[in-house]
Design a protein around this motif. Structure first.
Motif, mmCIF file in Angstrom:
data_model
loop_
_atom_site.group_PDB
_atom_site.id
_atom_site.type_symbol
_atom_site.label_atom_id
_atom_site.label_comp_id
_atom_site.label_asym_id
_atom_site.label_seq_id
_atom_site.Cartn_x
_atom_site.Cartn_y
_atom_site.Cartn_z
ATOM 1 N N ARG A 152 -6.247 -5.045 -9.755
ATOM 2 C CA ARG A 152 -6.648 -5.011 -8.352
ATOM 3 C C ARG A 152 -5.521 -5.497 -7.441
ATOM 4 O O ARG A 152 -5.363 -5.023 -6.315
ATOM 5 N N LYS A 153 -4.734 -6.436 -7.935
ATOM 6 C CA LYS A 153 -3.640 -6.944 -7.097
ATOM 7 C C LYS A 153 -2.549 -5.895 -6.933
ATOM 8 O O LYS A 153 -1.956 -5.778 -5.860
ATOM 9 N N ILE A 154 -2.285 -5.126 -7.978
ATOM 10 C CA ILE A 154 -1.308 -4.041 -7.842
ATOM 11 C C ILE A 154 -1.770 -3.068 -6.762
ATOM 12 O O ILE A 154 -0.990 -2.651 -5.894
ATOM 13 N N ALA A 155 -3.049 -2.711 -6.809
ATOM 14 C CA ALA A 155 -3.588 -1.809 -5.789
ATOM 15 C C ALA A 155 -3.479 -2.433 -4.397
ATOM 16 O O ALA A 155 -3.136 -1.750 -3.413
ATOM 17 N N TYR A 156 -3.755 -3.730 -4.301
ATOM 18 C CA TYR A 156 -3.671 -4.433 -3.014
ATOM 19 C C TYR A 156 -2.224 -4.437 -2.493
ATOM 20 O O TYR A 156 -1.986 -4.224 -1.293
ATOM 21 N N LEU A 157 -1.277 -4.675 -3.386
ATOM 22 C CA LEU A 157 0.134 -4.705 -2.989
ATOM 23 C C LEU A 157 0.575 -3.354 -2.438
ATOM 24 O O LEU A 157 1.334 -3.286 -1.464
ATOM 25 N N VAL A 158 0.086 -2.283 -3.053
ATOM 26 C CA VAL A 158 0.475 -0.938 -2.615
ATOM 27 C C VAL A 158 -0.258 -0.544 -1.340
ATOM 28 O O VAL A 158 0.360 -0.102 -0.354
ATOM 29 N N GLU A 159 -1.572 -0.715 -1.333
ATOM 30 C CA GLU A 159 -2.385 -0.183 -0.239
ATOM 31 C C GLU A 159 -2.371 -1.057 1.010
ATOM 32 O O GLU A 159 -2.400 -0.546 2.134
ATOM 33 N N THR A 160 -2.305 -2.365 0.827
ATOM 34 C CA THR A 160 -2.415 -3.281 1.968
ATOM 35 C C THR A 160 -1.076 -3.891 2.370
ATOM 36 O O THR A 160 -0.791 -4.063 3.561
ATOM 37 N N CYS A 161 -0.259 -4.219 1.367
ATOM 38 C CA CYS A 161 1.005 -4.912 1.660
ATOM 39 C C CYS A 161 2.182 -3.958 1.840
ATOM 40 O O CYS A 161 3.264 -4.386 2.244
ATOM 41 N N GLY A 162 1.971 -2.690 1.513
ATOM 42 C CA GLY A 162 3.019 -1.699 1.752
ATOM 43 C C GLY A 162 4.175 -1.745 0.774
ATOM 44 O O GLY A 162 5.260 -1.235 1.069
ATOM 45 N N ILE A 163 3.963 -2.350 -0.389
ATOM 46 C CA ILE A 163 5.014 -2.363 -1.419
ATOM 47 C C ILE A 163 4.870 -1.094 -2.257
ATOM 48 O O ILE A 163 3.801 -0.814 -2.798
ATOM 49 N N ARG A 164 5.930 -0.318 -2.354
ATOM 50 C CA ARG A 164 5.865 0.916 -3.125
ATOM 51 C C ARG A 164 5.651 0.618 -4.606
ATOM 52 O O ARG A 164 6.169 -0.381 -5.136
ATOM 53 N N ALA A 165 4.919 1.489 -5.269
ATOM 54 C CA ALA A 165 4.589 1.266 -6.678
ATOM 55 C C ALA A 165 5.827 1.168 -7.554
ATOM 56 O O ALA A 165 5.839 0.428 -8.544
ATOM 57 N N ASN A 166 6.887 1.875 -7.199
ATOM 58 C CA ASN A 166 8.099 1.832 -8.022
ATOM 59 C C ASN A 166 8.890 0.543 -7.837
ATOM 60 O O ASN A 166 9.943 0.363 -8.442
ATOM 61 N N ARG A 167 8.369 -0.362 -7.000
ATOM 62 C CA ARG A 167 8.984 -1.683 -6.835
ATOM 63 C C ARG A 167 8.110 -2.781 -7.471
ATOM 64 O O ARG A 167 8.361 -3.962 -7.281
ATOM 65 N N ILE A 168 7.101 -2.346 -8.221
ATOM 66 C CA ILE A 168 6.182 -3.286 -8.868
ATOM 67 C C ILE A 168 6.270 -3.115 -10.376
ATOM 68 O O ILE A 168 6.339 -1.988 -10.877
ATOM 69 N N ALA A 169 6.267 -4.228 -11.094
ATOM 70 C CA ALA A 169 6.257 -4.191 -12.559
ATOM 71 C C ALA A 169 5.188 -5.142 -13.068
ATOM 72 O O ALA A 169 5.045 -6.259 -12.568
ATOM 73 N N ALA A 170 4.426 -4.684 -14.050
ATOM 74 C CA ALA A 170 3.440 -5.530 -14.722
ATOM 75 C C ALA A 170 3.737 -5.494 -16.217
ATOM 76 O O ALA A 170 4.011 -4.428 -16.772
ATOM 77 N N VAL A 171 3.713 -6.665 -16.849
ATOM 78 C CA VAL A 171 4.027 -6.729 -18.273
ATOM 79 C C VAL A 171 2.920 -7.452 -19.036
ATOM 80 O O VAL A 171 2.289 -8.378 -18.521
ATOM 81 N N THR A 172 2.715 -7.000 -20.256
ATOM 82 C CA THR A 172 1.757 -7.623 -21.152
ATOM 83 C C THR A 172 2.331 -7.563 -22.562
ATOM 84 O O THR A 172 3.523 -7.294 -22.733
ATOM 85 N N PHE A 173 1.500 -7.782 -23.579
ATOM 86 C CA PHE A 173 2.066 -7.987 -24.917
ATOM 87 C C PHE A 173 1.800 -6.875 -25.926
ATOM 88 O O PHE A 173 2.369 -6.895 -27.007
#
Length: 247
Positions: A35-56
């Motif tokens: 949900r935070k990734i979606a919030y960053l893109v839709e509300t904060c205007g950060i492009r998806a290609n500037r976001i990274a999420a990592v897990t294991f």
């Protein structure tokens, strides 16, 4: 956002600095990330290609990306990086391979490859049957995760067992270089060393990743922690979620 409880919504909306979210199993920690990734893109205007999420795990990364794509819809998630730590490290290494003196088409050793190579090295050096290969491989992996280089391991070795492992580590790294190969631990270790030695490259990657999110943060080792710290830099665009009962 209506599916989240008040504390989860607070975590999603907080972007003023680094954020640590601690919660138990099954409490919706991964939902906070998606949900935070979606919030960053839709509300904060950060492009998806500037976001990274990592897990294991590959499975967790795949499921997380699918959930984000459903939330965003259309092409809004284009360029988004959702991967394991090792996949992120490999992406950095492939981009910067010349700096690491790697030739095109380098290979990645898995656990079996590593043990087989170490066994051969032990047989060649000591004439043994290589029964210690698994123990030596585990020790080398721990050194790499703790960011101890071969020369440092050799210099600090005191007991015969430590000396054996450290010398094997040194020969193993030389063999990997000769084969134009890396192992899984190198995928995290090498980017951290690269960023330490080349500040301009670090700045380039910091400008590539404007916001970083980490799932299962309690499982990070020293190299993974440093990689996160390096990529985030002074911008502070970081959210990590974890379960302190599992740490």
């Amino acid at each position: 956002m209506t599916q989240l409880n008040p504390r989860q919504r607070e975590a999603v909306r907080y972007i003023d600095g680094p954020l640590l979210v601690l919660a138990g199993a099954g409490s919706g920690k991964t939902s906070v990330i998606t949900r935070k990734i979606a919030y960053l893109v839709e509300t904060c205007g950060i492009r998806a290609n500037r976001i990274a999420a990592v897990t294991f795990t590959n499975k967790a990364a795949r499921e997380m990306k699918e959930r984000v794509c459903k939330l965003l819809g259309g092409n809004a998630a284009e360029g988004l990086t959702v991967s394991t730590f090792h996949q992120l490290g490999l992406k950095i290494i492939r981009t910067e391979r010349r700096r690491l003196q790697l030739k095109n088409g380098f290979s990645i050793f898995d656990g079996q490859d590593t043990q087989a190579l170490i066994k051969d090295l032990l047989v060649q050096e000591h004439g043994t049957d290589g029964d210690q290969a698994q123990t030596v491989a585990h020790r080398i992996s721990n050194w790499k995760n703790d960011r101890v280089l071969p020369e440092q391991a050799v210099a600090s070795a005191k007991s015969p067992a430590d000396i054996l492992c450290a010398q094997a580590y040194l020969r193993y790294q030389r063999a990997l270089k000769a084969y134009n190969s890396l192992d899984f631990d190198d995928l995290i270790l090498l980017p951290t060393i690269l960023f330490e030695e080349h500040p301009a490259l670090l700045e380039k990657w910091q400008n590539t990743v404007h916001y970083l999110l980490v799932d299962e943060y309690q499982d990070t080792n020293s190299s993974q922690y440093l990689l996160v710290k390096q990529l985030v830099g002074l911008r502070g665009g970081l959210t990590v979620v974890g379960d302190d009962d599992q740490s």
